[in-house]
Enzyme design. Structure first.
Site, PDB file in Angstrom:
ATOM      1  N   LYS A  59      39.597  52.053  89.128  1.00 43.93           N
ATOM      2  CA  LYS A  59      39.047  51.104  88.156  1.00 43.93           C
ATOM      3  C   LYS A  59      37.713  50.543  88.631  1.00 43.93           C
ATOM      4  CE  LYS A  59      43.098  50.367  85.436  1.00 43.93           C
ATOM      5  NZ  LYS A  59      44.082  49.509  84.813  1.00 43.93           N
TER       6      LYS A  59
ATOM      7  N   ARG B 211      50.393  53.252  89.958  1.00 48.18           N
ATOM      8  CA  ARG B 211      49.961  54.276  88.995  1.00 48.18           C
ATOM      9  C   ARG B 211      48.638  54.850  89.480  1.00 48.18           C
ATOM     10  NH1 ARG B 211      46.561  54.170  84.621  1.00 48.18           N
ATOM     11  NH2 ARG B 211      47.102  55.464  82.823  1.00 48.18           N
TER      12      ARG B 211
HETATM   13  C1  7PJ Z   1      46.876  50.941  82.795  1.00 47.20           C
HETATM   14  C2  7PJ Z   1      47.799  51.679  82.072  1.00 47.20           C
HETATM   15  C3  7PJ Z   1      47.335  49.868  83.594  1.00 47.20           C
HETATM   16  C4  7PJ Z   1      49.546  50.412  82.843  1.00 47.20           C
HETATM   17  C5  7PJ Z   1      45.816  52.453  81.700  1.00 47.20           C
HETATM   18  C6  7PJ Z   1      42.978  53.352  83.295  1.00 47.20           C
HETATM   19  C7  7PJ Z   1      43.070  52.941  81.875  1.00 47.20           C
HETATM   20  N1  7PJ Z   1      49.134  51.419  82.086  1.00 47.20           N
HETATM   21  N2  7PJ Z   1      47.121  52.622  81.380  1.00 47.20           N
HETATM   22  N3  7PJ Z   1      48.687  49.647  83.579  1.00 47.20           N
HETATM   23  N4  7PJ Z   1      45.648  51.459  82.575  1.00 47.20           N
HETATM   24  N5  7PJ Z   1      50.854  50.115  82.894  1.00 47.20           N
HETATM   25  O1  7PJ Z   1      43.806  54.084  83.837  1.00 47.20           O
HETATM   26  O2  7PJ Z   1      41.965  52.938  83.910  1.00 47.20           O
HETATM   27  O3  7PJ Z   1      46.595  49.140  84.251  1.00 47.20           O
HETATM   28  S1  7PJ Z   1      44.569  53.452  81.035  1.00 47.20           S
END
Ligand code: 7PJ
Length: 283
Positions: free
Chosen positions: A228, A263
């Protein structure tokens, strides 16, 4: 604020179970042509499946499949398009021993995905779309409730907080109350502070510093800061491809504070860091 004991439990994901006493890596699988960090290279189903299998070999126990880009300013996709992107990949991966999570806010998308083997609903909009709460209760599957303000298109102006961690917890609690009220079982809930969603760099860092406080809400924590922007800024302006090590560091700091899932795009590096942390824990 309600105080509850730290939950270390199993998350029942269909026929698979995740033991949340140990940290899990959720591998990111974007099936969007405009994905900011993949450049859309996994858009084709075969490529997406191959990438998922590689992440599993690298140590991911969950694969998070997303067909809608939620980066700031991304153009919205129709539900039909999301389904068209996501379902074939879910079908292919459901043959394998991995938990499948779907990064979507659309009840129709998660319903179709669950029919073909998806087990977790990862909703950056925290079940706020019409019919979402009821769908989550009916499907009775694990749901990830993330903090955000507004929409990905509008969130950038919504970063006024008195105390970012406190405010995020209070606003998460409101979404949790709605979910429980609608009949979502507490055992199915995970929470996520939503790094980068309606937060500036300083606020993201403060949230990372104080992530342990979210344990007070009483739900397992997912930390998702992979590649990010604020990681890039902390690195002095690194672009997305140069943020892997910084992301690993942020995820390990999250695990140290109680997060039980991270993640990540860079699964192998993340898994290695976790294994060192686990080895240390064992002493
Ligand atoms: C997130 C997500 C996050 C959860 C994305 C990216 C944008 N799901 N999906 N938490 N971000 N749970 O990966 O930068 O922060 S998409």
């Amino acid at each position: 604020m309600q105080l509850m004991p730290l939950p270390k439990r199993n998350l029942q994901c269909g026929h698979l179970q995740l033991n949340l006493a140990e940290p899990h890596v959720m591998g990111i699988l974007n099936v969007t042509p405009d994905s900011f960090s993949d450049g859309g290279q996994h858009h084709v189903k075969e490529q997406a499946v191959a990438h998922a299998l590689q992440m599993m070999a690298d140590g991911a126990t969950v694969i998070d499949i997303g067909g809608e880009s939620t980066r700031p300013g991304a153009s919205p996709v129709t539900v039909d398009e999301e389904i068209r992107r996501v379902i074939p990949v879910v079908e292919a991966l459901s043959q394998h021993d991995v938990v499948i999570s779907i990064d979507t806010s659309a009840p129709q998308v998660i319903r179709e995905a669950v029919k073909v083997g998806a087990q977790i609903w990862n909703d950056v909009r925290a079940l706020s779309q019409p019919g979402a709460l009821q769908t989550a209760a009916e499907l009775d599957i694990p749901v990830i409730i993330m903090h955000m303000r507004g929409e990905p298109t509008t969130m950038n102006g919504l970063d006024q907080y008195d105390d970012v961690t406190h405010d995020v917890m209070r606003e998460l609690q409101l979404r949790l109350n709605d979910a429980l009220q609608a009949g979502v079982r507490a055992e199915n809930i995970m929470i996520d502070p939503g790094f980068g969603f309606a937060k500036n760099a300083q606020q993201n860092l403060k949230l990372l510093q104080e992530l342990y406080k979210l344990n007070q809400l009483g739900y397992p924590i997912l930390s998702a800061l992979s590649r990010k922007r604020f990681i890039g800024e902390a690195l002095g302006g690194a672009d997305a491809q140069q943020r892997a090590v910084g992301s690993v560091a942020g995820h390990l700091l999250s695990i140290q504070q109680g997060a039980c899932m991270v993640r990540a795009h860079d699964v192998k590096a993340t898994k290695d860091a976790i294994m060192v942390w686990q080895a240390m824990q064992m002493v």
